[in-house]
Design an enzyme around this catalytic site. Structure first.
Site, short mmCIF file in Angstrom:
data_model
loop_
_atom_site.label_atom_id
_atom_site.label_comp_id
_atom_site.label_asym_id
_atom_site.label_seq_id
_atom_site.Cartn_x
_atom_site.Cartn_y
_atom_site.Cartn_z
N GLU A 86 2.27 13.56 -10.50
CA GLU A 86 3.11 14.56 -11.15
C GLU A 86 2.59 14.96 -12.52
O GLU A 86 3.08 15.93 -13.11
CB GLU A 86 4.54 14.02 -11.27
N GLU A 117 -1.61 -6.67 0.00
CA GLU A 117 -1.24 -7.10 -1.34
C GLU A 117 -1.63 -8.56 -1.61
O GLU A 117 -1.67 -9.00 -2.75
CB GLU A 117 0.25 -6.92 -1.58
#
Length: 306
Positions: A86, A117
């Site tokens: 953004e 992860e």
């Protein structure tokens, strides 16, 4: 694979308030979530000093030519990617200035790759692959504070002298993380036990909003509360740009498009041109002399906006 007991982590504990979650009516369920989500804001307020420190430290790095990286897995990593994505449309930044690094890469945005992860070395590898350097800043995001992928990335950042910032939703004594700045968003146990996409995710999104927006304010991307470095790439943003020019520089809407065109589509440049009566080149020189800060450039020129 060794499975460590994570039951001591606040994010993994059961919330007494939702012990009968499956028996609540839809109205009761929504009311419970509304009350519980207020804790995300309280967690933000408690972390305010660390967030402010992060804004200052990251701004300093970026002002010196560094970049900001968000690193995470699962929901935490996706939130980092979202915030990074953004920045270009909101602040007209180059895509490489703020980067989101997600365990599993782009495919993990749409399809869960949570097993990745657990690979501590992968965090380090992914940063090296992006060219992460000593002048850069890293925000390692892990709701429970124990994600090996994130810990590996933070360790690498510290080892090379980059700025290492940790963000987690458990107290530091439950899950220490290698970092220079430690942001703890202690939101408490989730209504759905262990589902950190809920309160923890909400607080993380809020914290990332504050960090990226705060940094861009410090870098001169904002005048007052207006995003003056917005990229005019569609009709909505053109409308916003024209309103900014009218509100801040008194440029009537009919004259706005011509001014924007002369400014090469740059709202910031157009504001300085209108306020000081300069050409695009002269406006660029004034802005460059003040690190892109509109207010300082205008003060030096003896001009001002509305």
């Amino acid at each position: 694979m060794t499975c460590a007991d994570r039951g001591h982590l606040l994010t993994e504990q059961a919330n007494p308030a939702s012990a009968s979650l499956d028996q609540l009516s839809s109205s009761e369920l929504v009311d419970l979530f509304c009350r519980e989500d207020e804790k995300a804001l309280l967690a933000m307020e408690a972390a305010a000093p660390a967030l402010a420190e992060a804004v200052e430290a990251i701004s300093s790095r970026l002002r010196s030519g560094g970049r900001l990286f968000y690193l995470g897995a699962g929901t935490s990593g996706r939130l980092g990617v979202l915030d990074a994505a953004e920045c270009p449309p909101t602040f007209c930044t180059p895509p490489e200035l703020v980067q989101g690094v997600l365990a599993g890469g782009a495919p993990a945005l749409l399809r869960s790759s949570e097993g990745l992860e657990d690979l501590r070395e992968a965090g380090r590898h992914d940063l090296i692959e992006r060219g992460f350097s000593p002048g850069d800043a890293l925000v390692g995001i892990a709701a429970g504070g124990t994600t090996p992928y994130v810990l590996g990335g933070l360790e690498h950042a510290r080892a090379i002298g980059a700025l290492a910032i940790a963000m987690a939703c458990v107290p530091s004594e439950q899950a220490p993380m290698p970092c220079a700045i430690d942001i703890r968003l202690v939101t408490g146990a989730e209504l759905l036990t262990g589902s950190t996409r809920l309160k923890a995710g909400t607080a993380t999104k809020m914290a990332l909003n504050i960090i990226s927006t705060g940094v861009m304010v410090r870098l001169g991307k904002v005048y007052g509360n207006r995003m003056v470095d917005v990229a005019v790439t569609n009709s909505k943003l053109e409308d916003r740009a024209l309103r900014i020019l009218k509100d801040l520089a008194g440029v009537e809407r009919e004259q706005g498009p011509a001014l924007l065109a002369a400014a090469g589509g740059s709202v910031k440049r157009a504001l300085v041109m209108a306020a000081a009566g300069l050409s695009a080149e002269q406006a660029d020189e004034a802005l460059s002399a003040h690190d892109g800060q509109v207010r300082q450039a205008l003060e030096q020129l003896g001009a001002q906006l509305v």
